[in-house]
Scaffold this motif. Structure first.
Motif, PDB file in Angstrom:
ATOM      1  N   LEU A 268       0.811  -1.218   0.000  1.00  0.00           N
ATOM      2  CA  LEU A 268       0.000   0.000   0.000  1.00  0.00           C
ATOM      3  C   LEU A 268       0.845   1.268   0.000  1.00  0.00           C
ATOM      4  CD1 LEU A 268      -2.760  -1.276   2.392  1.00  0.00           C
ATOM      5  CD2 LEU A 268      -3.099  -0.568   0.012  1.00  0.00           C
ATOM      6  N   SER A 269       2.086   1.187   0.435  1.00  0.00           N
ATOM      7  CA  SER A 269       2.963   2.362   0.426  1.00  0.00           C
ATOM      8  C   SER A 269       3.941   2.332  -0.744  1.00  0.00           C
ATOM      9  CB  SER A 269       3.731   2.467   1.748  1.00  0.00           C
ATOM     10  OG  SER A 269       4.575   1.334   1.913  1.00  0.00           O
ATOM     11  N   GLY A 270       3.821   1.326  -1.596  1.00  0.00           N
ATOM     12  CA  GLY A 270       4.746   1.178  -2.721  1.00  0.00           C
ATOM     13  C   GLY A 270       4.158   1.609  -4.051  1.00  0.00           C
ATOM     14  N   PRO A 271       4.958   1.516  -5.092  1.00  0.00           N
ATOM     15  CA  PRO A 271       4.539   2.009  -6.413  1.00  0.00           C
ATOM     16  C   PRO A 271       3.443   1.177  -7.086  1.00  0.00           C
ATOM     17  CG  PRO A 271       6.676   0.937  -6.556  1.00  0.00           C
ATOM     18  CD  PRO A 271       6.328   1.003  -5.090  1.00  0.00           C
ATOM     19  N   GLN A 272       3.313  -0.112  -6.750  1.00  0.00           N
ATOM     20  CA  GLN A 272       2.280  -0.930  -7.401  1.00  0.00           C
ATOM     21  C   GLN A 272       0.871  -0.508  -6.985  1.00  0.00           C
ATOM     22  OE1 GLN A 272       3.202  -5.100  -6.786  1.00  0.00           O
ATOM     23  NE2 GLN A 272       3.845  -5.179  -8.922  1.00  0.00           N
ATOM     24  N   ARG A 273       0.746   0.169  -5.863  1.00  0.00           N
ATOM     25  CA  ARG A 273      -0.569   0.628  -5.391  1.00  0.00           C
ATOM     26  C   ARG A 273      -1.294   1.410  -6.484  1.00  0.00           C
ATOM     27  NH1 ARG A 273       1.119   4.317  -2.242  1.00  0.00           N
ATOM     28  NH2 ARG A 273       0.692   5.959  -3.715  1.00  0.00           N
ATOM     29  N   GLU A 274      -0.557   2.207  -7.258  1.00  0.00           N
ATOM     30  CA  GLU A 274      -1.170   3.042  -8.300  1.00  0.00           C
ATOM     31  C   GLU A 274      -1.817   2.219  -9.406  1.00  0.00           C
ATOM     32  OE1 GLU A 274      -1.488   6.313  -8.004  1.00  0.00           O
ATOM     33  OE2 GLU A 274      -0.459   6.158  -6.080  1.00  0.00           O
ATOM     34  N   ARG A 275      -1.414   0.956  -9.541  1.00  0.00           N
ATOM     35  CA  ARG A 275      -1.965   0.098 -10.600  1.00  0.00           C
ATOM     36  C   ARG A 275      -3.054  -0.853 -10.089  1.00  0.00           C
ATOM     37  NH1 ARG A 275       3.567  -1.957 -12.100  1.00  0.00           N
ATOM     38  NH2 ARG A 275       2.427  -3.900 -12.120  1.00  0.00           N
ATOM     39  N   LEU A 276      -3.418  -0.732  -8.815  1.00  0.00           N
ATOM     40  CA  LEU A 276      -4.447  -1.595  -8.239  1.00  0.00           C
ATOM     41  C   LEU A 276      -5.820  -1.213  -8.798  1.00  0.00           C
ATOM     42  CD1 LEU A 276      -5.011  -3.824  -6.083  1.00  0.00           C
ATOM     43  CD2 LEU A 276      -5.554  -1.957  -4.526  1.00  0.00           C
ATOM     44  N   ARG A 277      -6.600  -2.221  -9.175  1.00  0.00           N
ATOM     45  CA  ARG A 277      -7.948  -2.013  -9.697  1.00  0.00           C
ATOM     46  C   ARG A 277      -8.874  -3.067  -9.114  1.00  0.00           C
ATOM     47  NH1 ARG A 277      -5.211   1.599 -11.116  1.00  0.00           N
ATOM     48  NH2 ARG A 277      -5.050   2.587 -13.140  1.00  0.00           N
ATOM     49  N   ALA A 278     -10.148  -2.760  -9.080  1.00  0.00           N
ATOM     50  CA  ALA A 278     -11.182  -3.741  -8.761  1.00  0.00           C
ATOM     51  C   ALA A 278     -11.762  -4.212 -10.087  1.00  0.00           C
ATOM     52  CB  ALA A 278     -12.271  -3.117  -7.900  1.00  0.00           C
ATOM     53  N   CYS A 279     -11.882  -5.513 -10.251  1.00  0.00           N
ATOM     54  CA  CYS A 279     -12.467  -6.059 -11.474  1.00  0.00           C
ATOM     55  C   CYS A 279     -13.983  -5.896 -11.383  1.00  0.00           C
ATOM     56  CB  CYS A 279     -12.103  -7.536 -11.622  1.00  0.00           C
ATOM     57  SG  CYS A 279     -12.682  -8.257 -13.174  1.00  0.00           S
ATOM     58  N   HIS A 280     -14.573  -5.345 -12.433  1.00  0.00           N
ATOM     59  CA  HIS A 280     -16.014  -5.117 -12.424  1.00  0.00           C
ATOM     60  C   HIS A 280     -16.731  -5.925 -13.493  1.00  0.00           C
ATOM     61  CE1 HIS A 280     -15.992  -2.313  -9.201  1.00  0.00           C
ATOM     62  NE2 HIS A 280     -14.962  -1.718  -9.754  1.00  0.00           N
ATOM     63  N   ALA A 281     -16.140  -7.057 -13.842  1.00  0.00           N
ATOM     64  CA  ALA A 281     -16.855  -7.988 -14.715  1.00  0.00           C
ATOM     65  C   ALA A 281     -18.017  -8.575 -13.916  1.00  0.00           C
ATOM     66  CB  ALA A 281     -15.910  -9.099 -15.173  1.00  0.00           C
ATOM     67  N   PRO A 282     -19.075  -8.987 -14.595  1.00  0.00           N
ATOM     68  CA  PRO A 282     -20.198  -9.586 -13.866  1.00  0.00           C
ATOM     69  C   PRO A 282     -19.726 -10.728 -12.964  1.00  0.00           C
ATOM     70  CG  PRO A 282     -20.764  -9.263 -16.165  1.00  0.00           C
ATOM     71  CD  PRO A 282     -19.297  -8.957 -16.034  1.00  0.00           C
TER      72      PRO A 282
ATOM     73  N   SER B 158     -11.159 -14.381 -18.854  1.00  0.00           N
ATOM     74  CA  SER B 158     -12.527 -14.896 -18.722  1.00  0.00           C
ATOM     75  C   SER B 158     -13.469 -13.815 -18.188  1.00  0.00           C
ATOM     76  CB  SER B 158     -12.564 -16.135 -17.828  1.00  0.00           C
ATOM     77  OG  SER B 158     -12.071 -15.844 -16.547  1.00  0.00           O
ATOM     78  N   CYS B 159     -12.959 -12.916 -17.359  1.00  0.00           N
ATOM     79  CA  CYS B 159     -13.796 -11.805 -16.885  1.00  0.00           C
ATOM     80  C   CYS B 159     -14.104 -10.843 -18.030  1.00  0.00           C
ATOM     81  CB  CYS B 159     -13.102 -11.070 -15.740  1.00  0.00           C
ATOM     82  SG  CYS B 159     -13.254 -11.937 -14.161  1.00  0.00           S
ATOM     83  N   GLY B 160     -13.125 -10.598 -18.887  1.00  0.00           N
ATOM     84  CA  GLY B 160     -13.363  -9.758 -20.060  1.00  0.00           C
ATOM     85  C   GLY B 160     -14.419 -10.360 -20.963  1.00  0.00           C
ATOM     86  N   ASN B 161     -14.363 -11.670 -21.158  1.00  0.00           N
ATOM     87  CA  ASN B 161     -15.369 -12.350 -21.979  1.00  0.00           C
ATOM     88  C   ASN B 161     -16.754 -12.216 -21.361  1.00  0.00           C
ATOM     89  OD1 ASN B 161     -13.439 -13.157 -23.813  1.00  0.00           O
ATOM     90  ND2 ASN B 161     -13.168 -15.174 -22.890  1.00  0.00           N
ATOM     91  N   ARG B 162     -16.858 -12.420 -20.038  1.00  0.00           N
ATOM     92  CA  ARG B 162     -18.158 -12.288 -19.374  1.00  0.00           C
ATOM     93  C   ARG B 162     -18.701 -10.870 -19.510  1.00  0.00           C
ATOM     94  NH1 ARG B 162     -16.131 -14.947 -15.049  1.00  0.00           N
ATOM     95  NH2 ARG B 162     -16.200 -13.113 -13.729  1.00  0.00           N
TER      96      ARG B 162
END
Length: 193
Positions: free
Chosen positions: A139-153, A172-176
């Motif tokens: 959470l204090s490092g650089p990867q935090r900026e690339r964190l996302r929540a997947c909103h596929a169904p 598979s989430c992209g396909n859904r």
């Protein structure tokens, strides 16, 4: 990320919690090589340890929700996220449970590395503190900026965005998501006729 990923889609529209039982925590820990430098038999997985690990996960998922904001958090626990101050307090308290000192290791052949020397005898305390420290580092490092929540169904995962156009945690989430959009457009077009 592995700890946050213990809440996942069950394949039938629901959510599974891999840590909902002591046995589930034990199974998950066995799948995490290198998480804790302890012989498997030395760690007693009981309800107290399960509660501590789940507490760290709740704090991590609440803080992940803050990272992805203003985008919506994972739908798995969006309705029951810890308040920010409580999540921070819980995570920092868990990390502080193990007194550690940094140690430098420098082999004759090779570059120096660092590690932590623990003053704690209880492997359960070391485990919970290690999970919390890993979360603090993330959470204090650089990867935090690339964190996302997947909103596929039906998806409830968080993921690290690996390229500019990535919207979902896995193909598979992209396909859904594409199928759901197609279904919605077809339904709207049919409804207008």
């Amino acid at each position: 990320m592995e700890l946050a990923g213990t809440i996942r889609h069950d394949g039938d529209g629901g959510v599974l919690d891999d840590l909902d039982t002591v046995r589930g925590v034990h199974r998950w820990l066995q799948q995490q090589p290198g998480l804790l430098a302890v012989a498997p038999g030395d760690l007693v997985v009981d309800e107290g340890l399960r509660d501590a690990v789940v507490g760290v996960r709740r704090a991590v998922r609440a803080l992940f929700a803050r990272v992805v904001s203003p985008a919506p958090p994972s739908p798995a626990d969006a309705h029951r996220l810890l308040p920010l101050d409580e999540a921070l307090r819980l995570l920092n308290a868990a990390a502080a449970r193990e007194p550690v000192a940094p140690q430098l290791h420098w082999p004759a052949e090779g570059p120096p590395t660092s590690g932590l020397l623990s003053a704690e005898d209880d492997p359960g305390v070391r485990l919970v503190a290690a999970l919390a420290r890993d979360a603090v580092d993330f959470l204090s490092g650089p990867q935090r900026e690339r964190l996302r929540a997947c909103h596929a169904p039906r998806c409830v995962r968080y993921f690290i965005k690996s390229h500019g156009r990535q919207e979902w945690c896995k193909p598979s989430c992209g396909n859904r998501a594409r199928v759901a959009r197609h279904y919605e457009r077809t339904r709207e077009a049919t409804g207008r006729d």
